[in-house]
Design a protein around this motif. Structure first.
Motif, PDB file in Angstrom:
ATOM      1  N   ALA A  84       0.837  -1.201   0.000  1.00 12.45           N
ATOM      2  CA  ALA A  84       0.000   0.000   0.000  1.00 12.45           C
ATOM      3  C   ALA A  84       0.866   1.243   0.000  1.00 12.45           C
ATOM      4  O   ALA A  84       1.932   1.279   0.626  1.00 12.45           O
ATOM      5  N   PRO A  85       0.431   2.286  -0.703  1.00  6.89           N
ATOM      6  CA  PRO A  85       1.203   3.543  -0.718  1.00  6.89           C
ATOM      7  C   PRO A  85       1.188   4.179   0.660  1.00  6.89           C
ATOM      8  O   PRO A  85       0.263   3.974   1.447  1.00  6.89           O
ATOM      9  N   PRO A  86       2.211   4.963   0.993  1.00  8.52           N
ATOM     10  CA  PRO A  86       2.253   5.616   2.300  1.00  8.52           C
ATOM     11  C   PRO A  86       1.135   6.640   2.435  1.00  8.52           C
ATOM     12  O   PRO A  86       0.677   7.217   1.460  1.00  8.52           O
ATOM     13  N   HIS A  87       0.660   6.851   3.668  1.00  8.10           N
ATOM     14  CA  HIS A  87      -0.355   7.861   3.931  1.00  8.10           C
ATOM     15  C   HIS A  87       0.218   9.224   3.618  1.00  8.10           C
ATOM     16  O   HIS A  87       1.404   9.488   3.828  1.00  8.10           O
ATOM     17  N   PRO A  88      -0.601  10.128   3.081  1.00 12.26           N
ATOM     18  CA  PRO A  88      -0.085  11.456   2.712  1.00 12.26           C
ATOM     19  C   PRO A  88       0.610  12.174   3.842  1.00 12.26           C
ATOM     20  O   PRO A  88       1.526  12.963   3.614  1.00 12.26           O
ATOM     21  N   LEU A  89       0.203  11.914   5.089  1.00 10.70           N
ATOM     22  CA  LEU A  89       0.831  12.614   6.202  1.00 10.70           C
ATOM     23  C   LEU A  89       2.279  12.219   6.376  1.00 10.70           C
ATOM     24  O   LEU A  89       3.065  12.961   6.965  1.00 10.70           O
ATOM     25  N   ALA A  90       2.657  11.034   5.890  1.00 13.89           N
ATOM     26  CA  ALA A  90       4.051  10.607   6.028  1.00 13.89           C
ATOM     27  C   ALA A  90       4.978  11.552   5.280  1.00 13.89           C
ATOM     28  O   ALA A  90       6.125  11.753   5.660  1.00 13.89           O
ATOM     29  N   VAL A  91       4.448  12.150   4.201  1.00 13.91           N
ATOM     30  CA  VAL A  91       5.250  13.107   3.440  1.00 13.91           C
ATOM     31  C   VAL A  91       5.482  14.367   4.256  1.00 13.91           C
ATOM     32  O   VAL A  91       6.498  15.028   4.155  1.00 13.91           O
ATOM     33  N   CYS A  92       4.460  14.713   5.104  1.00 20.21           N
ATOM     34  CA  CYS A  92       4.520  15.971   5.828  1.00 20.21           C
ATOM     35  C   CYS A  92       5.277  15.862   7.136  1.00 20.21           C
ATOM     36  O   CYS A  92       5.744  16.859   7.670  1.00 20.21           O
ATOM     37  N   ASN A  93       5.401  14.676   7.697  1.00 18.46           N
ATOM     38  CA  ASN A  93       5.987  14.552   9.023  1.00 18.46           C
ATOM     39  C   ASN A  93       7.504  14.693   9.022  1.00 18.46           C
ATOM     40  O   ASN A  93       8.092  15.014  10.040  1.00 18.46           O
ATOM     41  N   GLY A  94       8.137  14.397   7.901  1.00 18.11           N
ATOM     42  CA  GLY A  94       9.565  14.621   7.807  1.00 18.11           C
ATOM     43  C   GLY A  94      10.382  13.505   8.403  1.00 18.11           C
ATOM     44  O   GLY A  94      11.546  13.354   8.073  1.00 18.11           O
ATOM     45  N   SER A  95       9.864  12.717   9.312  1.00 17.93           N
ATOM     46  CA  SER A  95      10.590  11.592   9.891  1.00 17.93           C
ATOM     47  C   SER A  95       9.581  10.623  10.454  1.00 17.93           C
ATOM     48  O   SER A  95       8.434  10.968  10.727  1.00 17.93           O
ATOM     49  N   SER A  96      10.020   9.384  10.615  1.00 17.65           N
ATOM     50  CA  SER A  96       9.138   8.349  11.148  1.00 17.65           C
ATOM     51  C   SER A  96       9.302   8.197  12.644  1.00 17.65           C
ATOM     52  O   SER A  96       8.665   7.363  13.259  1.00 17.65           O
ATOM     53  N   GLY A  97      10.168   8.989  13.238  1.00 15.30           N
ATOM     54  CA  GLY A  97      10.394   8.909  14.673  1.00 15.30           C
ATOM     55  C   GLY A  97       9.277   9.564  15.449  1.00 15.30           C
ATOM     56  O   GLY A  97       8.315  10.086  14.888  1.00 15.30           O
ATOM     57  N   PRO A  98       9.391   9.578  16.772  1.00 14.15           N
ATOM     58  CA  PRO A  98       8.346  10.194  17.603  1.00 14.15           C
ATOM     59  C   PRO A  98       8.245  11.692  17.328  1.00 14.15           C
ATOM     60  O   PRO A  98       9.245  12.367  17.094  1.00 14.15           O
ATOM     61  N   GLN A  99       7.019  12.198  17.367  1.00 10.31           N
ATOM     62  CA  GLN A  99       6.796  13.623  17.114  1.00 10.31           C
ATOM     63  C   GLN A  99       7.401  14.450  18.233  1.00 10.31           C
ATOM     64  O   GLN A  99       7.291  14.123  19.412  1.00 10.31           O
ATOM     65  N   GLN A 100       8.024  15.530  17.851  1.00 14.11           N
ATOM     66  CA  GLN A 100       8.619  16.437  18.811  1.00 14.11           C
ATOM     67  C   GLN A 100       7.634  17.545  19.155  1.00 14.11           C
ATOM     68  O   GLN A 100       6.776  17.894  18.361  1.00 14.11           O
ATOM     69  N   THR A 101       7.738  18.087  20.328  1.00 13.23           N
ATOM     70  CA  THR A 101       6.862  19.163  20.765  1.00 13.23           C
ATOM     71  C   THR A 101       7.685  20.387  21.139  1.00 13.23           C
ATOM     72  O   THR A 101       8.865  20.282  21.467  1.00 13.23           O
ATOM     73  N   LEU A 102       7.023  21.516  21.098  1.00  6.17           N
ATOM     74  CA  LEU A 102       7.658  22.784  21.423  1.00  6.17           C
ATOM     75  C   LEU A 102       6.844  23.485  22.507  1.00  6.17           C
ATOM     76  O   LEU A 102       5.706  23.123  22.785  1.00  6.17           O
ATOM     77  N   GLY A 103       7.417  24.509  23.104  1.00 10.73           N
ATOM     78  CA  GLY A 103       6.728  25.293  24.116  1.00 10.73           C
ATOM     79  C   GLY A 103       7.002  24.780  25.513  1.00 10.73           C
ATOM     80  O   GLY A 103       7.332  23.608  25.716  1.00 10.73           O
ATOM     81  N   SER A 104       6.844  25.659  26.486  1.00  6.03           N
ATOM     82  CA  SER A 104       7.147  25.291  27.874  1.00  6.03           C
ATOM     83  C   SER A 104       6.227  24.205  28.400  1.00  6.03           C
ATOM     84  O   SER A 104       6.602  23.459  29.313  1.00  6.03           O
ATOM     85  N   ARG A 105       5.032  24.076  27.824  1.00  2.26           N
ATOM     86  CA  ARG A 105       4.099  23.040  28.270  1.00  2.26           C
ATOM     87  C   ARG A 105       4.083  21.830  27.348  1.00  2.26           C
ATOM     88  O   ARG A 105       3.350  20.867  27.577  1.00  2.26           O
ATOM     89  N   GLY A 106       4.879  21.871  26.290  1.00  5.80           N
ATOM     90  CA  GLY A 106       4.942  20.747  25.369  1.00  5.80           C
ATOM     91  C   GLY A 106       3.657  20.516  24.605  1.00  5.80           C
ATOM     92  O   GLY A 106       3.344  19.381  24.231  1.00  5.80           O
TER      93      GLY A 106
END
Length: 577
Positions: A2-24
């Protein structure tokens, strides 16, 4: 595979999502995508491309970009083909298809492609099982385009561009936001944060607030109208009503002494040069300015409603209601050419230019005994002995009720038409939030004419059709079941008098009401907190009016025969707009 989900193109990496901000709380990938969109909106395409290259995160996948471009360029067949790849789920497909086909149809009619528009209506819109009322409204536009008087005058490129941008906003609810980012998302998020700061500021009451992204907004109590400004003693008995014209240039008052006075509101926030609209032995209890501020109505205990010219103060016409019919309310329709008169038993519509004194239209009453009524576009809101607030729509005679906890003696509609206050005989005020679109269409010849269009004109019909949506909800189905807030006086004993509250301030952010204890109270509309308690009158404070253009000015009418005004201390120091 199956082709990859379109979001895979946008995420930039397959690792865990990173968060920003003091509260994450901020997703790093989404943050970068929103930045890329903002850069492009500002014209920095090359900078956005550099950010995409450096981060490995693209703003949106190819099919989402193609769908957006198809909508903005009017390629609706292509947009319909791409729709399944960007739709949030199958449940919203019909609504999205309807919006696309509706716009395709409207553009065909506006550009004179009648045969193509008819084909869209019959072969594409009708099979969607759209409500018959919606189809009839769309068909009416096509029929009028074929008449000489209503033929379309064409549509400019700018109008097409604007209509398609609006369509894209409407479609957003049906699309996956992770694929197609809402337009100007970063600006919207920043504005949401600024609006939240304004709403959290208890005393915000300025029309010209300077907000900064570098510091949080703060406002002090000096923005509230709490400083005594004037005591006007031109009436010789109890003053029962006070009202400002919508342009802010005039005020009118009604008194038990039988007079109604017209005041000029000066640039110095003062009521001056009173002129007599009416003087007679019978008490005058109500005044109401037309929306265009050119006319003013008075109502007296002799059961006669009188129409006056504001500029000359002259009496233009009288509308007697019958010896036994006590007038309890007068309210204008948006066009300023028709108004509602409510007596204890009847509701009737009159015209300012009509021949004779008989009403143009009699309306059925929702109550055995009416206490008050107000016009909201094409809807009449009324209260009576039955402890119910009735909403009556003129176009289809639909009536709905909301139940109050006690007897309601008066109503007030906020300037923004989003809030309704009800004054209860138990010395408290309830604030109700009204659903959008509740006013709907006004009487025939009202709303359209008020905007400079003839009733049923092409421009008006297009605007109405653009407001149609498949399966759109009826505001009458969304009436509130409970008030947002209850504002109580210090003494909650049953009252003896009719008190009139108001909603006002720079953003309709405050509720004000007088009481039999001779005090005027101001509450926060948002939190319900009492912010000020003003003293001065030596009698019951019967009515309160907030200036519609100057949020720093408020006036009240009381039983001690006076009209008093208060001004915000900051305005007196020249710090408020």
């Amino acid at each position: 595979m199956a082709p990859p989900h379109p979001l895979a193109v946008c995420n930039g990496s397959s690792g865990p999502q990173q968060t920003l901000g003091s509260r994450g709380l901020v997703n790093r990938t989404e943050y970068i995508r929103v930045l890329e969109q903002a850069l492009r909106a500002l014209g920095y395409d090359s900078v956005a491309e550099a950010l995409e290259h450096a981060s490995g995160i693209v703003q949106q996948p190819q099919q989402a970009a193609a769908f957006r471009q198809a909508v903005l360029f009017g390629s609706y067949d292509e947009a319909l083909q791409l729709l399944p790849s960007v739709a949030a789920d199958d449940g919203v497909m019909d609504r999205a298809r309807f919006l696309l086909l509706r716009q395709k149809y409207l553009e065909g009619v506006q550009q004179g492609r009648t045969a193509e528009a008819l084909q869209v209506l019959r072969q594409q819109l009708q099979p969607l099982r759209v409500q018959q009322q919606v189809l009839h409204s769309l068909a009416a536009l096509l029929l009028q385009s074929g008449t000489g008087s209503g033929a379309m005058a064409g549509v400019s490129a700018a109008q097409l561009e604007q209509g398609r941008a609006v369509l894209l906003d409407e479609l957003q609810e049906s699309l996956m936001p992770s694929l197609l980012i809402p337009e100007r998302r970063l600006e919207e998020l920043v504005e949401q944060a600024l609006v939240t700061q304004l709403e959290r500021s208890r005393y915000h009451n300025s029309l010209h607030t300077r907000l900064s992204l570098f510091s949080d907004y703060q406002a002090g109590a000096e923005q509230l109208p709490t400083q005594p400004n004037q005591v006007l003693e031109d009436h010789s008995s109890e003053v029962w009503c006070i009202s400002f014209s919508q342009d802010g240039c005039w005020a009118a008052s009604a008194s038990k002494d039988g007079s109604a006075l017209l005041w000029a509101v000066t640039a110095g926030e003062r009521l001056e040069n009173p002129r007599v609209l009416l003087r007679q032995p019978v008490p005058c209890q109500l005044v109401a300015f037309s929306p265009d501020s050119q006319l003013v109505l008075t109502a007296s205990l002799d059961s006669v409603v009188r129409l006056h010219d504001v500029q000359s103060s002259k009496l233009l016409r009288s509308f007697p209601q019958g010896r036994e019919a006590g007038v309890v309310a007068i309210s204008w329709f948006p066009c300023s050419r028709q108004f509602l008169v409510a007596t204890h038993k009847l509701l009737a519509v009159y015209g300012t230019q009509q021949a004779g004194a008989a009403p143009q239209r009699r309306l059925p009453s929702c109550h055995a005994f009416v206490y008050d009524a107000v016009v909201l576009g094409g809807c009449i809101i009324s209260v009576g002995q039955d402890r119910q607030v009735a909403f009556s729509r003129l176009s289809d005679q639909r009536v709905e009720h909301i139940l109050e906890s006690g007897t309601v003696t008066s109503l007030h509609l906020s300037p923004c038409h989003r809030f309704l206050t009800t004054n209860l005989a138990s010395n408290c005020v309830h604030l109700w939030q009204l659903p959008p679109g509740l006013g709907g269409q006004a009487l025939a010849g009202d709303g359209a004419a008020a905007n400079g269009h003839a009733a049923g004109s092409s421009d008006t019909l297009v605007q109405q059709c653009q407001g149609l949506a498949a399966g759109s909800s009826d505001p009458f189905d969304e009436l509130p079941s409970a008030p947002l807030h209850e504002y109580r006086m210090a003494d909650a004993r049953p009252g003896r008098y009719v008190l009139r509250s108001c909603v006002g301030g720079a953003t309709s952010g405050f509720v004000a009401c007088g009481a039999e204890d001779c005090l005027l109270r101001i509450w926060s509309r948002v939190s319900g907190e009492q912010l000020a308690c003003l003293s001065g009158p030596a009698g019951c404070v019967n009515a309160v009016a907030w200036h519609p253009r100057n949020p720093s000015l408020i006036a009240c009418a009381s039983d001690d025969s006076t009209i008093r005004t208060w001004l915000a201390p900051a305005a007196q120091r020249g710090r408020l707009g």
